[in-house]
Scaffold this motif. Structure first.
Motif, PDB file in Angstrom:
ATOM      1  N   LEU A   1       7.997  -6.223  -6.933  1.00 28.16           N
ATOM      2  CA  LEU A   1       7.404  -6.921  -5.791  1.00 28.16           C
ATOM      3  C   LEU A   1       6.729  -5.938  -4.837  1.00 28.16           C
ATOM      4  O   LEU A   1       5.669  -6.210  -4.293  1.00 28.16           O
ATOM      5  CB  LEU A   1       8.472  -7.711  -5.035  1.00 28.16           C
ATOM      6  CG  LEU A   1       8.887  -9.039  -5.658  1.00 28.16           C
ATOM      7  CD1 LEU A   1       9.927  -9.731  -4.796  1.00 28.16           C
ATOM      8  CD2 LEU A   1       7.673  -9.951  -5.827  1.00 28.16           C
ATOM      9  N   LEU A   2       7.389  -4.785  -4.725  1.00 24.17           N
ATOM     10  CA  LEU A   2       6.874  -3.747  -3.809  1.00 24.17           C
ATOM     11  C   LEU A   2       5.439  -3.334  -4.157  1.00 24.17           C
ATOM     12  O   LEU A   2       4.613  -3.061  -3.282  1.00 24.17           O
ATOM     13  CB  LEU A   2       7.774  -2.512  -3.934  1.00 24.17           C
ATOM     14  CG  LEU A   2       8.536  -2.060  -2.698  1.00 24.17           C
ATOM     15  CD1 LEU A   2       9.437  -0.892  -3.061  1.00 24.17           C
ATOM     16  CD2 LEU A   2       7.586  -1.682  -1.581  1.00 24.17           C
ATOM     17  N   VAL A   3       5.163  -3.305  -5.481  1.00 26.49           N
ATOM     18  CA  VAL A   3       3.862  -2.831  -5.955  1.00 26.49           C
ATOM     19  C   VAL A   3       2.719  -3.693  -5.414  1.00 26.49           C
ATOM     20  O   VAL A   3       1.624  -3.199  -5.149  1.00 26.49           O
ATOM     21  CB  VAL A   3       3.827  -2.829  -7.497  1.00 26.49           C
ATOM     22  CG1 VAL A   3       2.461  -2.437  -8.027  1.00 26.49           C
ATOM     23  CG2 VAL A   3       4.897  -1.900  -8.035  1.00 26.49           C
ATOM     24  N   PHE A   4       3.010  -4.979  -5.245  1.00 24.34           N
ATOM     25  CA  PHE A   4       1.907  -5.906  -4.976  1.00 24.34           C
ATOM     26  C   PHE A   4       1.420  -5.925  -3.533  1.00 24.34           C
ATOM     27  O   PHE A   4       0.482  -6.627  -3.217  1.00 24.34           O
ATOM     28  CB  PHE A   4       2.292  -7.313  -5.439  1.00 24.34           C
ATOM     29  CG  PHE A   4       2.301  -7.389  -6.937  1.00 24.34           C
ATOM     30  CD1 PHE A   4       1.118  -7.519  -7.649  1.00 24.34           C
ATOM     31  CD2 PHE A   4       3.486  -7.264  -7.643  1.00 24.34           C
ATOM     32  CE1 PHE A   4       1.114  -7.542  -9.022  1.00 24.34           C
ATOM     33  CE2 PHE A   4       3.492  -7.292  -9.030  1.00 24.34           C
ATOM     34  CZ  PHE A   4       2.304  -7.428  -9.723  1.00 24.34           C
TER      35      PHE A   4
ATOM     36  N   LEU B   1      -7.148  -4.486  -1.224  1.00 21.88           N
ATOM     37  CA  LEU B   1      -7.984  -3.987  -2.312  1.00 21.88           C
ATOM     38  C   LEU B   1      -8.994  -5.052  -2.737  1.00 21.88           C
ATOM     39  O   LEU B   1     -10.188  -4.782  -2.901  1.00 21.88           O
ATOM     40  CB  LEU B   1      -7.098  -3.589  -3.497  1.00 21.88           C
ATOM     41  CG  LEU B   1      -7.826  -3.054  -4.715  1.00 21.88           C
ATOM     42  CD1 LEU B   1      -8.595  -1.801  -4.358  1.00 21.88           C
ATOM     43  CD2 LEU B   1      -6.855  -2.748  -5.849  1.00 21.88           C
ATOM     44  N   LEU B   2      -8.515  -6.290  -2.885  1.00 19.99           N
ATOM     45  CA  LEU B   2      -9.406  -7.362  -3.324  1.00 19.99           C
ATOM     46  C   LEU B   2     -10.521  -7.603  -2.305  1.00 19.99           C
ATOM     47  O   LEU B   2     -11.669  -7.828  -2.673  1.00 19.99           O
ATOM     48  CB  LEU B   2      -8.607  -8.650  -3.563  1.00 19.99           C
ATOM     49  CG  LEU B   2      -7.711  -8.588  -4.803  1.00 19.99           C
ATOM     50  CD1 LEU B   2      -6.964  -9.899  -4.987  1.00 19.99           C
ATOM     51  CD2 LEU B   2      -8.540  -8.284  -6.060  1.00 19.99           C
TER      52      LEU B   2
ATOM     53  N   THR C   1      -9.708   1.871  -5.552  1.00 17.71           N
ATOM     54  CA  THR C   1      -8.586   1.531  -6.432  1.00 17.71           C
ATOM     55  C   THR C   1      -7.615   2.706  -6.551  1.00 17.71           C
ATOM     56  O   THR C   1      -6.403   2.519  -6.535  1.00 17.71           O
ATOM     57  CB  THR C   1      -9.071   1.122  -7.846  1.00 17.71           C
ATOM     58  OG1 THR C   1     -10.035   2.070  -8.270  1.00 17.71           O
ATOM     59  CG2 THR C   1      -9.674  -0.250  -7.868  1.00 17.71           C
ATOM     60  N   GLU C   2      -8.175   3.925  -6.632  1.00 15.49           N
ATOM     61  CA  GLU C   2      -7.295   5.095  -6.772  1.00 15.49           C
ATOM     62  C   GLU C   2      -6.372   5.232  -5.548  1.00 15.49           C
ATOM     63  O   GLU C   2      -5.181   5.477  -5.673  1.00 15.49           O
ATOM     64  CB  GLU C   2      -8.107   6.387  -6.932  1.00 15.49           C
ATOM     65  CG  GLU C   2      -9.031   6.439  -8.127  1.00 15.49           C
ATOM     66  CD  GLU C   2      -8.322   6.449  -9.466  1.00 15.49           C
ATOM     67  OE1 GLU C   2      -7.205   6.975  -9.561  1.00 15.49           O
ATOM     68  OE2 GLU C   2      -8.901   5.894 -10.428  1.00 15.49           O
TER      69      GLU C   2
ATOM     70  N   LEU D   1      -9.476  -4.792 -14.269  1.00 16.68           N
ATOM     71  CA  LEU D   1      -9.558  -6.166 -13.768  1.00 16.68           C
ATOM     72  C   LEU D   1     -10.098  -6.192 -12.351  1.00 16.68           C
ATOM     73  O   LEU D   1     -10.877  -7.072 -11.979  1.00 16.68           O
ATOM     74  CB  LEU D   1      -8.175  -6.827 -13.793  1.00 16.68           C
ATOM     75  CG  LEU D   1      -7.783  -7.465 -15.115  1.00 16.68           C
ATOM     76  CD1 LEU D   1      -6.364  -8.008 -15.017  1.00 16.68           C
ATOM     77  CD2 LEU D   1      -8.740  -8.604 -15.478  1.00 16.68           C
ATOM     78  N   ALA D   2      -9.656  -5.218 -11.555  1.00 11.94           N
ATOM     79  CA  ALA D   2     -10.112  -5.172 -10.172  1.00 11.94           C
ATOM     80  C   ALA D   2     -11.619  -4.942 -10.126  1.00 11.94           C
ATOM     81  O   ALA D   2     -12.333  -5.506  -9.310  1.00 11.94           O
ATOM     82  CB  ALA D   2      -9.392  -4.063  -9.427  1.00 11.94           C
TER      83      ALA D   2
END
Ligand code: ATP
Length: 595
Positions: A177-180, A186-187, A263-264, A309-310
């Motif tokens: 969950l933390l990752v998201f 970003l989007l 993204t990086e 995907l991003a």
């Protein structure tokens, strides 16, 4: 805003999903089998990738922590097998998608070619041909990329990501969950980039088309370029366009590569915080490291598909711009469709009559201001008059390259607006001033006049056009290739081939734009004899430049400023001392050329 602009707006404002839906609707069904196979292969790729991450827990816990030698070979065998499978599946999907992509490109090329032939002559006058062709070739791959990128991204990257995120959740749901937390900003950033990319990509295609178009025009007009020493001027002009193209390309690179630092950065933030949290948790509690190891492996492996995907929206945006530009051409409605109640033209005497014909190109000034005359069946009618009087315009109205604004053109009493264009054009043969030869053999080029003509008929036409001898002297006779990469033919030879093409058509009405370009005497005599054959027994409307053609014509129509100034035979017109014809005739008395 005119209709064209309105239409472009609609296509341009269509979203990626709109363009995608349309492309899928037009192509998807025919390739369902191929796509299903590719998706299956991509699912295998995704599963094997997930499996490789998942098995890390067993590797670490069983092989390294518990030191179980008995299962090492089993695990290594499984990993090897997973990679082997992944290699085969990657190959399978790549070939399947390429085949579909190539087929889609081929179908759009065919559709575009068919559509271009359906568009009116006026449409092509609005576009520079070299730029137009360059634009098509740049854009056509967009449609292929649009579909293939979507399939690859959805089937491989999304599936892989789902698999890996599944592994992550199964190993440690809290960490997952933390990752998201990095996803929303970003989007938003990527959305901003893709919007700006849309305008830049369109501009880049336009500028690139101008560069390619300029090159093609230089190649086509190379003798004029050299004769007028235009090199320096052209270089300066093209240099400016090339500079702009380079700038646009750099701008696109800056914009689309802006996704990389974005993204990086976000990925680095997510991965390092997760690692820190997990590492501290392992250090201060006694949880075995296997699960964490698998989690990290999955997380690191997930980075690549997640990044792709991003970026998908950004890449799709560029492909969608290309696809939109193709659809703009395909959506241009051909004007001058046949009327629903159009009949077949039947020709008996082949009398052509213009009644009060008025015409303007587009919304420009009126070029023909009420032209009326009659070209009797089987006779020759010569159009003469000063340059710009509207002679070529009259010739182009008869095959309905354009339609008059008002008035009528009748063939044997039938209004050509009420008959099918196919039947109208079947009754006509046209010899233009600049004979055009298509890629193919000499025989093919003559046969374009009538596709079902036999070889004997083609040779007969060539004989009548005084072309047979020189054709036989070519390296492969009638099968010698001509056109861009074929043999070099002289101007007179080309003209005789185009006369042979008109002869083989054997149409009752001949439209002729007499060449003004100077041919040597021998060639000119041959062309004249060929024309005499082509003209005999037909209704001929000729834009005449040669005095002999005019003097021998059954009727002369003298045009001036979009109107018929005088008509009659040479004898009648020459006797009117104040007439335009008599003036033109006196002016050219010393020459054999009336223009
Ligand atoms: P020439 O003997 O020099 O060939 P012409 O009598 O055949 O002249 P047209 O070619 O019919 O004259 O041209 C008549 C007018 O129409 C000219 O003013 C020309 O500029 C214009 N015109 C010709 N073709 C087009 C076009 N495709 N679009 C717009 N205007 C055109």
């Amino acid at each position: 805003m005119n209709a064209k602009n309105r239409k472009e707006r609609t296509v341009d404002s269509e979203s990626i999903s709109g363009i995608l839906r349309r492309t899928i609707a037009e192509n998807g069904r025919d390739h369902i089998g191929g796509y299903a196979f590719a998706i299956l292969c991509l699912a295998v790729v995704a599963t094997t990738t997930g499996f490789t991450a998942w098995i890390m827990e067993i590797v670490v816990n069983e092989a390294f922590a518990n030191k179980r030698a008995d299962i090492v070979l089993l695990i290594c065998g499984a990993i090897f097998f997973a990679f082997l499978l992944r290699g085969l599946a990657t190959y399978g999907q790549a070939v399947a998608l390429s085949k579909i992509g190539n087929n889609i490109v081929a179908r759009y090329q065919q559709r575009l070619h068919d559509h271009l032939m359906a568009l009116s002559v006026g449409y092509f006058h609005e576009h520079r041909s070299a730029q137009f062709a360059a634009k098509i070739s740049q854009n056509i791959s967009g449609i292929r990329n649009l579909l293939n990128m979507t399939v690859t991204s959805v089937a491989r990257d999304l599936l892989t990501l789902i698999g890996l995120v599944g592994v992550m959740f199964s190993k440690d749901w809290l960490l997952s969950l933390l990752v998201f937390f990095v996803a929303p900003p970003l989007l938003l950033g990527l959305r901003y980039v893709s919007k700006r990319l849309r305008a830049a990509t369109r501009e880049a295609v336009e500028v690139n088309s101008r560069v390619l178009g300029a090159m093609q025009e230089t190649i086509q007009g190379i003798s004029i370029v050299k004769a007028f020493t235009m090199e320096h001027e052209l270089r300066r002009k093209v240099e400016a366009i090339i500079d702009r193209a380079e700038n646009r390309a750099n701008r696109i690179a800056r914009l689309s590569e802006r996704t990389a630092p974005m993204t990086e950065t976000f990925a680095g933030l997510a991965i390092s915080s997760v690692l820190a949290y997990a590492a501290f948790r392992t250090i201060y509690s006694n949880i075995p490291p296997g699960a964490f190891f698998a989690f990290v492996a999955a997380l690191l492996m997930a980075y690549d598909p997640a990044r792709r995907l991003a970026r998908l929206q950004v890449s799709l945006e560029r492909a969608a711009v290309n696809a939109r530009m193709i659809y703009e051409i395909l959506d241009t409605v051909p004007h001058q469709r046949d009327r629903p109640d159009a009949t077949e033209l039947t020709i008996h005497e082949a009398t052509v009559e213009l009644r009060e014909v008025r015409f303007a190109y587009g919304s420009g000034d009126e070029i023909l201001k009420g032209v009326s005359f009659r070209a009797e069946g089987g006779k020759t009618t010569a159009l003469v008059g000063p340059s710009g009087a509207g002679k070529s315009t009259i010739i182009s109205l008869i095959p309905r390259f354009y339609d008059p604004k008002s008035g009528q053109i009748l063939i044997d009493g039938q209004d050509i607006a009420t008959v099918t264009k196919q039947s109208l054009r079947n009754g006509l043969a046209y010899v233009s001033q600049q004979p055009y030869l298509f890629e193919g053999s000499i025989r093919d080029n003559i046969r374009y006049g009538r596709p079902d003509a036999t070889d004997a008929e083609i040779e007969e036409a060539a004989r009548l056009a005084y072309a047979h001898e020189f054709i036989l002297a070519q390296p492969q006779g009638y099968d010698t290739p001509v056109g861009e990469h074929g043999v070099t033919l002289s101007g007179g030879q080309r003209q005789r081939l185009s006369i042979a093409r008109a002869l083989v058509r054997n149409a009752p009405i001949l439209l002729l734009d007499e060449a003004t370009s100077a041919l040597d005497t021998e060639s000119e005599t041959a062309v004249q004899k060929a024309l005499d054959h082509a003209m005999s027994g037909r209704t001929v409307i000729v834009i005449a430049h040669r005095l002999s053609t005019i003097v021998n014509a059954d009727k002369i129509v003298v045009m001036s400023d979009g109107r018929v100034a005088e008509e009659g035979t040479h004898g009648e017109l020459a006797r009117r001392p104040d007439g335009l014809y008599a003036r033109l005739h006196n002016d050219c008395d010393a020459k054999s050329d009336f223009s």
